[in-house]
Design an enzyme around this catalytic site. Structure first.
Site, PDB file in Angstrom:
ATOM      1  NE  ARG A 245     -18.131  74.486 -67.757  1.00 30.50           N
ATOM      2  CZ  ARG A 245     -17.983  73.185 -67.551  1.00 30.50           C
ATOM      3  NH1 ARG A 245     -18.163  72.681 -66.384  1.00 30.50           N
ATOM      4  NH2 ARG A 245     -17.635  72.388 -68.540  1.00 30.50           N
ATOM      5  CB  THR A 246     -22.088  77.958 -71.882  1.00 29.03           C
ATOM      6  OG1 THR A 246     -20.704  78.034 -71.581  1.00 29.03           O
ATOM      7  CG2 THR A 246     -22.561  79.300 -72.384  1.00 29.03           C
TER       8      THR A 246
ATOM      9  CE  LYS B 107     -35.764  68.111 -91.123  1.00 26.92           C
ATOM     10  NZ  LYS B 107     -37.110  68.643 -90.869  1.00 26.92           N
TER      11      LYS B 107
ATOM     12  NE  ARG C  70     -20.647  77.195 -76.528  1.00 25.50           N
ATOM     13  CZ  ARG C  70     -19.980  76.808 -75.444  1.00 25.50           C
ATOM     14  NH1 ARG C  70     -19.659  75.541 -75.269  1.00 25.50           N
ATOM     15  NH2 ARG C  70     -19.643  77.672 -74.511  1.00 25.50           N
TER      16      ARG C  70
ATOM     17  CG  HIS D   4     -17.375  81.935 -74.223  1.00 28.05           C
ATOM     18  ND1 HIS D   4     -18.660  82.259 -73.841  1.00 28.05           N
ATOM     19  CD2 HIS D   4     -17.169  80.658 -73.800  1.00 28.05           C
ATOM     20  CE1 HIS D   4     -19.196  81.222 -73.213  1.00 28.05           C
ATOM     21  NE2 HIS D   4     -18.318  80.240 -73.186  1.00 28.05           N
TER      22      HIS D   4
HETATM   23  C1  NCD Z   1     -15.171  77.313 -72.692  1.00 26.63           C
HETATM   24  C2  NCD Z   1     -15.609  77.436 -74.139  1.00 26.63           C
HETATM   25  O1  NCD Z   1     -16.600  76.828 -74.539  1.00 26.63           O
HETATM   26  O2  NCD Z   1     -14.940  78.160 -74.856  1.00 26.63           O
HETATM   27  N1  NCD Z   1     -16.095  76.618 -71.919  1.00 26.63           N
HETATM   28  C3  NCD Z   1     -17.111  77.314 -71.334  1.00 26.63           C
HETATM   29  O3  NCD Z   1     -17.970  77.832 -71.985  1.00 26.63           O
HETATM   30  N2  NCD Z   1     -17.067  77.482 -70.017  1.00 26.63           N
HETATM   31  C4  NCD Z   1     -13.795  76.817 -72.525  1.00 26.63           C
HETATM   32  C5  NCD Z   1     -13.409  75.522 -73.153  1.00 26.63           C
HETATM   33  O4  NCD Z   1     -14.230  74.842 -73.796  1.00 26.63           O
HETATM   34  O5  NCD Z   1     -12.246  75.160 -73.012  1.00 26.63           O
END
Ligand code: NCD
Length: 307
Positions: free
Chosen positions: A51-52, A80, A101, A129
């Site tokens: 999703r993100t 590496k 991320r 997040h």
């Molecule tokens: C969340 C995350 O990555 O923290 N997912 C997301 O980005 N929508 C929640 C999760 O992974 O449970």
């Protein structure tokens, strides 16, 4: 130059402006179709995401920009041994803005100190997040018409769930917010958040184990998955993974205007039968995530709003 590493990096006024922009984008998407022509977003994902990452990519493409990046650490120079600091200096030469991320808490913060482009934290370990939080705020505002005077139930893995941590930070700045923190004792909200945010801001909250008892009083129920990848041993995960399952029976206990949110991915914690319920808002929430990320990219790139 501004980064988004923590939801508190934006004031309440800035968040209001960003959500207003996101709502205008939702209403008039064609107006924004070329505001980022020629701009590039780098997505640096050292940890799995659907999703993100795709939401960021869709957001930049919707604005007329383009996207480059990697979707797992093994396909990047991290394999590496390259440091995040070096990677961001390199990426700064290729892109105008980046979303990162990383499994390590604080990695996007480290990157921001070496970056010459805005860095967006797209999730750092069990820490924060912020873009999921902007998504959650937009969803709550759209559904309830306000971000104040709400009783918000957070349910599931409140210890490792970074979306929960960021949402508590962000909502704590609005008046009349009450939290009901629903989790097994082992998965409670970390004490640094209880002390530094909830107690420090005199926010009303209760920690409970039973979802059925809590559900009737809630305006919002924010369900979360037990974060398997952050557990030290599999046995503990297996013991706790199905500690809450929201089903039709439980939804009968909730108010007619209580909405269910979930950052997704869902495992078992919301039964699929709940998806048909008009109060199930988690798929609408995904759509709001794109508008909010479009607004965020425009804001950080200081792109002028078209008239
Ligand atoms: C969340 C995350 O990555 O923290 N997912 C997301 O980005 N929508 C929640 C999760 O992974 O449970």
């Amino acid at each position: 130059m501004k980064h988004l590493l923590n939801p508190m990096d934006f004031s309440v006024d800035e968040i209001d402006r960003l959500l207003d922009l996101a709502s205008d984008i939702e209403a008039n998407p064609q107006k924004y179709a070329h505001v980022c022509d020629g701009k590039k977003l780098a997505t640096l994902f050292y940890e799995p995401s659907t999703r993100t990452r795709l939401s960021f990519e869709a957001a930049m493409l919707n604005l007329g920009g383009s996207v480059l990046g990697f979707a797992d650490a093994d396909s990047s120079s991290a394999a590496k041994g390259e440091s995040v600091s070096d990677t961001i200096r390199v990426v700064s030469c290729f892109a105008d803005i980046c979303a990162m991320r990383h499994p390590k808490e604080g990695a996007p913060l480290v990157a921001s100190t070496k970056s010459s482009i805005p860095v967006i934290n797209a999730g750092d370990g069990g820490h924060q997040h912020p873009t999921q939080t902007l998504t959650d705020l937009m969803t709550i505002r759209a559904l309830k018409g306000r971000l104040d005077h709400l009783t918000v139930g957070l349910c599931g893995d409140l210890k490792f769930g970074r979306t929960v941590h960021s949402l508590i930070h962000a909502l704590s700045r609005y008046t009349g917010i009450r939290f009901v923190l629903i989790s097994p004792p082992e998965l409670r909200v970390p004490s640094y958040i209880k002390d530094d945010v909830l107690a420090a801001r005199l926010i009303a909250y209760r920690e409970v184990e039973n979802l059925d008892d809590a559900i009737p009083e809630l305006d919002i129920l924010y369900m979360t998955r037990v974060q398997r990848e952050r557990f030290f041993n599999e046995e503990d995960y297996i013991r706790m993974k199905d500690c809450y399952i929201l089903d039709k029976q439980k939804m009968k206990l909730a108010r007619e205007d209580m909405y269910v949110l979930h950052p997704l991915p869902r495992v078992n914690e919301i039964s699929v039968e709940v998806d048909q319920d008009p109060r199930a808002a988690y798929f609408r929430q995904v759509q709001y995530g794109v508008y909010v990320r479009m607004a965020l990219i425009m804001t950080l790139l200081e792109v002028e709003q078209p008239c």
